[in-house]
Each structure stands twice: as C-alpha cells, then as structure tokens.
Design a protein around this motif. Structure first.
Motif, short mmCIF file in Angstrom:
data_model
loop_
_atom_site.label_atom_id
_atom_site.label_comp_id
_atom_site.label_asym_id
_atom_site.label_seq_id
_atom_site.Cartn_x
_atom_site.Cartn_y
_atom_site.Cartn_z
N LEU A 48 14.12 7.53 6.12
CA LEU A 48 13.68 6.47 5.51
C LEU A 48 12.61 5.56 5.89
CD1 LEU A 48 17.31 4.79 4.79
CD2 LEU A 48 15.86 5.95 2.91
N GLU A 49 12.43 5.77 7.45
CA GLU A 49 11.33 5.14 7.96
C GLU A 49 10.11 5.92 7.67
OE1 GLU A 49 12.55 4.80 12.03
OE2 GLU A 49 13.94 3.02 11.73
N ARG A 50 10.03 6.98 7.24
CA ARG A 50 8.79 7.71 7.18
C ARG A 50 8.00 7.49 5.87
NH1 ARG A 50 11.71 13.41 8.59
NH2 ARG A 50 11.93 12.72 10.98
N TYR A 51 8.67 6.68 4.83
CA TYR A 51 8.19 6.56 3.41
C TYR A 51 8.12 5.33 2.91
CZ TYR A 51 8.55 11.85 3.55
OH TYR A 51 8.60 13.14 3.66
N ALA A 52 7.30 5.10 2.19
CA ALA A 52 7.22 3.82 1.38
C ALA A 52 6.93 4.10 -0.04
CB ALA A 52 6.30 3.00 1.87
N VAL A 53 7.30 3.11 -1.08
CA VAL A 53 6.89 3.21 -2.62
C VAL A 53 5.65 2.41 -2.91
CG1 VAL A 53 7.79 3.14 -4.85
CG2 VAL A 53 9.27 4.09 -2.91
N LEU B 56 5.33 7.96 -3.90
CA LEU B 56 5.80 8.11 -2.51
C LEU B 56 4.62 8.28 -1.68
CD1 LEU B 56 8.63 7.91 -1.03
CD2 LEU B 56 8.50 10.35 -1.03
N ILE B 57 4.50 7.45 -0.42
CA ILE B 57 3.57 7.68 0.59
C ILE B 57 3.98 7.49 1.88
CG2 ILE B 57 1.67 6.66 -0.83
CD1 ILE B 57 2.05 3.91 0.84
N ALA B 58 3.64 8.06 2.63
CA ALA B 58 3.71 7.99 4.18
C ALA B 58 3.81 6.48 4.52
CB ALA B 58 3.00 8.91 5.13
N ALA B 59 4.95 6.04 5.38
CA ALA B 59 4.75 4.49 5.93
C ALA B 59 3.41 4.36 6.74
CB ALA B 59 5.83 4.24 6.66
N THR B 60 2.85 5.48 7.22
CA THR B 60 1.65 5.20 8.07
C THR B 60 0.48 5.00 7.24
OG1 THR B 60 1.45 7.59 8.46
CG2 THR B 60 2.60 6.48 10.13
N ASP B 61 0.60 5.23 5.91
CA ASP B 61 -0.63 5.26 4.98
C ASP B 61 -0.68 3.94 4.38
OD1 ASP B 61 -1.61 7.68 5.58
OD2 ASP B 61 -0.43 8.83 4.29
N THR B 62 0.10 2.89 4.34
CA THR B 62 0.28 1.86 3.63
C THR B 62 -1.27 1.11 3.83
OG1 THR B 62 1.06 0.38 5.52
CG2 THR B 62 2.47 1.58 3.74
#
Length: 303
Positions: free
Chosen positions: A233-238, A267-273
């Motif tokens: 869950l921590e790896r991704y964001a919408v 879906l994106i990587a949380a590091t790409d926000t």
C-alpha cells in the motif's frame, strides 16, 4: 503473530516458506502462468489477488498436483509437490469455491468418507464445526447453499488438523455475515499455532485488508507485486485529473491508466507524486486500486 504451538513436527525442517515456486510455467496456449517465482512465508496469512483469469486457481491446482507444470518446481512445507509424502499432504487443507465431495452424500457421510485418508482426523472436531456452521448432518451436499457448501469444505479441511490452508475464493458470493464468520474462523486457525499458514485466493480485497499480513498480486499469469500489505500500500498512490495536463513524461509514470471523456485516473509510484502539478488529485491507493490498475500493465517482480 501466533502465540502457541503443539509438539507435532512440521513436514520437513524447511520452515521459512510454506510455499515456494521457482520458474513455474503452465502453458495453455492462449494463457500462460509464469514463469513464476513465488514465496509464501510460514506463520502468516498471504492474499493471492488478481483479476478473473489472472492465474490464481491454476496456481492452486498446480500446488495440489491437480495439474502438471511444463517447467519449474514447487514445494509445500519444504517438500517438492511431485514428491509429497504423507505428512506433507496431511499438513495441507484445501477449500475450493465448490464442494469436491459427491452431491448425494450427506454432510455426515462426507466426513466419514474423508476421514480414512487422514491419520489425524478428529471426528469430534468435525462434528463441532458442522454444528457451529449450522449444517444439518443429514442434509445432502447438493441441497446446501453456496455458503453452506463452503462451510462444509472448511469443516472437512480443518478436521484433519492441517498447518497450511489453501483457499480458493472461499468468501466469493457469500453474504456479509457469512463472510465475517469465515474470516473469524481463519483468524482462530492462525492464532492456534505459530506455524499455521493461509494462502487466500480472492478478488474481495476488503477481506484481505481485515485478515491478511502479506499480499501477492497476479496479472496475466505473472507476479506483479509482492510484500506485506502495508508495504504494498505504501508503494503506490492514485492520481486523477483532466487529460489536458498529461504530458508524455507524466503519462509514462502512470500504470493502468484509465481515460474517459476529459479525465483520467491511474496508479503511480508513491515516489513519483512530485512529478504531477496542482491540477491533479493524488490519494493513497487501496488494494482494490492496485489490483485493478496492475491487471492491465506491470512488470514481473520477485516474491
């Protein structure tokens, strides 16, 4: 983590992984499972998730020796699937989404028919389980509802006291109260012994959020995500917003992009926000978001 253990030995001394596959391939022509490298740790509930047709049931059938792989290897509790001894087989309980016993058998007869195949079969436990599940002992298997059939399969699986449970969509199609009862029973199974393990195949991600420790995501026969539930869950964001803000660079960061009219989401990587501007909305991803978007794209990952 579970708190108690009995003195019964494991099938082998290989206790770090309840399930392990290496280079596993089953090719059906139009669909291929694998190559699949997967590990399921002992002592935890691991969710196996993916869209319909992702390969979940195929994997379980391969693990049980019901289908033969074209290449690769598999092990349950440290024993190769093609060389499983009696102990390893008895340590594995199975619940598919439909009863595997004869439809004209009664609930009681189903227990009596299965019992001789297991040295640790507990008749009293089977009786207690069917009473807990409100299953009439004289009812025929074909007269049971879907939920009752699942409960019968679970009673048969638990009555021989396994350490590993393989569950194929056990809560699919059940009402919320029945699903809650089954999840409570799975939690009790895990609490009873620190070596107990469940591999839980499902598309109902809310069930996993309640009970699972780990998750493995299959897409088109490949493993596309693996880790603890929190890690995944921590790896991704919408991300969602107007299509006009998408550039070639930002579009390349989005997995499973869904475009309609003038808006998009993906879906994106949380590091790409930080790569997206103020015109988009970014929210934490749910397991459902991850399954939906990774089902259309993604790279294979190690378990």
């Amino acid at each position: 983590m579970n708190t108690s253990a009995d003195s019964r030995p494991l099938a082998t001394e290989f206790v770090t992984a309840a399930i392990r596959t290496t280079g596993l391939v089953r090719d059906f022509g139009r669909f291929q499972l694998g190559p699949l490298d997967l590990s399921v740790p002992v002592g935890y509930v691991t969710g196996l998730v993916g869209a319909n047709g992702a390969g979940k049931t195929t994997l379980l059938k391969l693990l049980l020796g019901l289908q033969t792989p074209h290449s690769g290897s598999m092990a349950l509790l440290g024993a190769r699937v093609d060389e499983l001894d009696t102990v390893a087989r008895e340590d594995t309980g199975v619940v598919f989404d439909a009863p595997f016993v004869l439809p004209d058998w009664t609930v009681r007869k189903a227990g009596r028919a299965i019992a001789p195949f297991y040295s640790r079969w507990d008749t009293d436990l089977f009786g207690a389980l069917i009473e807990r599940f409100h299953l009439p002992a004289k009812a025929t298997v074909k007269s049971l509802s879907r939920g009752e059939g699942t409960k019968l399969m679970l009673a048969l699986a638990l009555a021989h006291q396994p350490r590993l449970l393989l569950l194929d969509e056990p809560t699919s199609g059940l009402d919320p109260a029945t699903r809650r009862d089954l999840l409570d029973l799975f939690a009790e199974f895990m609490a009873a012994d620190e070596t107990h393990t469940i591999l839980f195949s499902t598309h109902i991600t809310s069930d996993l959020e309640r009970i699972a420790d780990h998750v493995r995501v299959l897409s088109n026969g490949r493993l596309v995500e693996a880790g603890t539930v929190d890690e995944v869950l921590e790896r991704y964001a919408v991300v969602r917003g107007p299509r006009r803000v998408l550039s070639a660079e930002s579009r390349a960061l989005i997995r499973g992009i869904h475009e309609r009219a003038d808006v998009f989401d993906g879906l994106i990587a949380a590091t790409d926000t930080s790569a997206f501007g103020p015109d988009v909305v970014i929210d934490p991803a749910t397991l459902d978001d991850i399954v939906v978007h990774l089902s259309t794209t993604g790279q294979e990952v190690p378990a």
